[in-house]
Design an enzyme around this catalytic site. Structure first.
Site, short mmCIF file in Angstrom:
data_model
loop_
_atom_site.label_atom_id
_atom_site.label_comp_id
_atom_site.label_asym_id
_atom_site.label_seq_id
_atom_site.Cartn_x
_atom_site.Cartn_y
_atom_site.Cartn_z
N SER A 1 138.10 78.16 24.10
CA SER A 1 138.49 76.76 23.92
C SER A 1 139.46 76.56 22.76
CB SER A 1 137.23 75.91 23.77
OG SER A 1 137.55 74.56 23.79
N HIS A 2 139.04 75.80 21.76
CA HIS A 2 139.91 75.44 20.64
C HIS A 2 139.84 76.45 19.50
CE1 HIS A 2 135.89 73.98 20.42
NE2 HIS A 2 135.97 74.08 19.11
N ASP B 1 143.81 71.09 23.77
CA ASP B 1 143.34 72.29 23.07
C ASP B 1 143.70 73.58 23.81
OD1 ASP B 1 141.57 72.07 25.20
OD2 ASP B 1 139.91 72.92 24.05
N ASP C 1 142.32 75.59 25.99
CA ASP C 1 142.14 75.70 27.44
C ASP C 1 142.39 74.38 28.17
OD1 ASP C 1 139.84 74.70 26.22
OD2 ASP C 1 138.57 75.30 27.89
N ASP D 1 141.06 71.33 28.02
CA ASP D 1 140.06 70.34 28.41
C ASP D 1 139.87 69.24 27.37
OD1 ASP D 1 138.80 72.02 26.64
OD2 ASP D 1 137.02 72.38 27.88
N ARG D 2 140.31 69.50 26.13
CA ARG D 2 140.16 68.45 25.11
C ARG D 2 141.45 67.66 24.95
NH1 ARG D 2 136.55 70.51 20.09
NH2 ARG D 2 134.84 71.35 21.32
N LYS E 1 135.73 68.49 31.33
CA LYS E 1 136.55 67.50 30.65
C LYS E 1 138.00 67.88 30.92
CE LYS E 1 135.44 69.89 26.38
NZ LYS E 1 134.07 70.20 26.01
C1 G1P Z 1 131.23 71.69 20.72
C2 G1P Z 1 131.24 70.19 20.84
C3 G1P Z 1 130.69 69.80 22.20
C4 G1P Z 1 131.47 70.50 23.30
C5 G1P Z 1 131.51 71.99 23.05
C6 G1P Z 1 132.39 72.70 24.06
O1 G1P Z 1 129.92 72.18 20.80
O2 G1P Z 1 130.51 69.59 19.82
O3 G1P Z 1 130.77 68.40 22.34
O4 G1P Z 1 130.89 70.25 24.55
O5 G1P Z 1 132.00 72.25 21.75
O6 G1P Z 1 133.71 72.27 24.01
P1 G1P Z 1 129.03 72.54 19.52
O7 G1P Z 1 129.80 73.53 18.71
O8 G1P Z 1 128.84 71.25 18.77
O9 G1P Z 1 127.74 73.06 20.10
ZN ZN Z 2 138.43 73.47 25.34
#
Ligand code: G1P
Ligand code: ZN
Length: 544
Positions: free
Chosen positions: A114-115, A278, A280, A282-283, A377
């Protein structure tokens, strides 16, 4: 083709977190690590014999090599077909859409952290999505995890690499590999949901925008859709070419990491609208000229105006938000007379609600917004829906936000992250709070009266599955709230998240400095938990 059964032994700590398995890239590259996890996924979903799978990732370092490994294993495990994004690229929402569109009965394997930053010394990840296109529910991730603990062999085969650059059909043993344009189907879906003509007219009328793809997977999507199909001027998309280390950046669209875009949007010649997504895709982050829209507020705004877009012209059936997300959307839902669900953190908890038609839109405070068009998302979707609303209302981002707050009150909001904390200390903070909770109702902490204090548990309204220990909530009588939870996505030590919220309904106080407004609830939360003393810090690492 030579089939191989490779003997292996379990590798400790392959427990998937909030969003699949995330580790340092070096861990994923270590001997048998990826193979063990992939075989555990296949075993955890009763095998892939004769099934179709979608495979793609965010383009980070090791993406292409990991895809070749997965393809060889899928073929050896008897899969019928793998649909793969060209050059190994698929944004998470596009992968979710493809699983649904192509009815991929084996689901999808999405390679992304992800990010989190990418590169040999950064992070890698692998997430399994089920045949509904959404992140696997806990029942499935638990099975996968159980398998990782006892795995003793995996199947692969000796075969040449697939050429990921060539769109079309190839074969790997008895398995078909179909390489597809990663953008095409996704763009077609967006055209059904938002009014492209209206947005095209908006850009033609001189509306300006800056979209920061953060060197990540959304670049090609944004180039094609925004600059190509919608006619936004060339240069609207910045950092639009995916790179394996995201330009050495942290592809996380929030004020802390998307500094470049923040500065552009707060400069004297800022465009009308700013957005970022981000690693991938999705954000999302939404900005107006001089205005940052919190993700919680963005969800509320999209809910309030979704009916302006063709995809939602019949209205929104209901909404859902993760528990730590601000309650701004609850107020919109109440006015609209629609259901509003509070779920644990993580997109997988929205899946059943979306599948059952109970909710149309959903979101999280962590820059995630989505709808029933996919089961993830979707960053660019949120941006396009915003554009549709801006085009229909002919209002600026700032005006839309003021209208929203004037009608529903403003939920001032912030999240404090304490990163790379010693795991034992992080647990001590949460364990220390737990026994205090039953005594707190009615108590005063630093001038704020507690209305309710508990540890959040969730019973899924559709399948009745129960998830406990989903964060500690302190609700105060004056509209303030504090939430504590431990992150489930970190790759180093523990991360403690403290979420702060304060409702303001006084029309003369809708444009205050959020940190000032939140000072009381912050002090109360820190006093009660003793957080900073326990972990030996004086401030969070990141405030978003
Ligand atoms: C974090 C975000 C959560 C999101 C997840 C995946 O998880 O807080 O909302 O769904 O990344 O993108 P966390 O690190 O808080 O468990
Ligand atoms: Zn992501």
């Amino acid at each position: 083709m030579l089939m191989q059964t490779v003997q292996t032994t379990p590798i400790a700590d392959q427990k998937p977190g909030t969003s699949g398995l995330r580790k340092k890239t070096a861990v994923f590259r270590a001997s048998h690590f990826l193979e063990n996890y992939v075989q555990s996924i296949f075993d955890g979903i009763e095998g892939v014999l004769g099934k179709t799978l979608v495979v793609g990732g965010d383009g980070r370092f090791f993406n292409d090599i990991a895809i070749q490994i997965i393809l060889r294993m899928a073929a050896a495990n008897g899969a019928a077909k793998c649909i793969v994004g060209q050059n190994g690229l698929l944004s998470t929402p596009a992968a979710s859409h493809l699983v649904r569109l192509r009815q991929a009965d084996g689901g999808g394997l999405i390679l992304s952290a992800s990010h989190n930053p990418g590169g040999p010394d950064a992070d890698f990840g692998l997430k399994y999505n089920g045949p509904n296109g959404g992140p696997a529910p806990e029942a499935v991730t638990n099975k996968i995890y159980e398998r990782t603990k006892v795995i003793d062999h995996y199947k692969t085969c000796a075969a040449d690499d697939i050429d990921l650059a060539i769109v079309g059909m190839q074969t790997l043993g008895n398995m078909t590999v179909e390489i597809i344009d990663p953008v095409e189907d996704y763009a077609a879906l967006m055209q059904k949901i938002v009014d492209f003509d209206k947005i095209r007219a908006l850009f033609a009328g001189g509306f300006t925008m800056c979209f920061d793809a953060m060197h990540a997977v959304t670049g090609p999507y944004a180039h094609t859709i925004l600059e190509g199909m919608l006619g936004a001027p060339k240069g609207t998309v910045i950092n639009g070419i995916p790179s394996t280390d995201f330009g050495k950046g942290h592809p996380d669209p929030n004020p802390a990491w998307a500094k470049v875009l923040m500065n552009i949007m707060h400069s004297t010649d800022a465009p009308d609208f700013g957005a970022a997504s981000d690693g991938d895709g999705d954000r999302n982050m939404i900005l107006g000229r001089g205005v940052y829209v919190t993700p919680s507020d963005s969800l509320a705004l999209l809910t309030a105006h979704a009916n302006l877009a063709p995809g939602y012209q019949d209205g929104v059936a209901g909404v859902a938000r993760s528990m730590p997300t601000s309650r701004a959307v609850d107020r919109v839902a109440e006015r609209l007379g629609i259901g509003c669900f509070e779920t644990p953190t993580g997109w997988k908890f929205f899946g059943n609600l979306l599948d059952a038609g109970k909710v149309t839109l959903c979101g999280e405070e962590s820059a995630g917004t989505g709808s029933d068009h996919v089961r993830e998302k979707d960053g660019l979707w949120a941006v396009l829906l915003w554009l549709n609303i801006l085009a229909e209302t002919q209002r600026s981002v700032a005006e839309l936000m003021m209208d929203l707050w004037a009608t529903h009150g403003r939920c001032y909001y912030a999240r404090f992250d304490y990163e790379d904390v010693d795991s034992a200390k992080a647990t001590e903070v949460i364990d220390g709070l737990r026994p205090k909770l039953p005594m707190l109702a009615g108590a005063r902490i630093g001038g704020l009266q507690v209305q309710m204090a508990d540890e959040f548990s969730y019973v899924d309204p559709v399948d009745r599955s129960r998830s406990d220990g989903q964060g500690i909530r302190l609700v105060f009588e004056n509209g303030a709230r504090a939430v504590f939870r431990l992150s489930g996505t970190g790759t180093q030590g523990a991360t403690i998240r403290l979420y702060l919220e304060q409702l303001e309904t006084d029309h003369s106080r809708l444009q205050e400095d959020p940190q000032k407004v939140l000072a009381n609830v912050r002090d109360a939360a820190l006093t009660l938990s003793d957080l900073e003393a326990i972990i030996g810090r004086t401030a969070p690492d990141v405030i978003t």
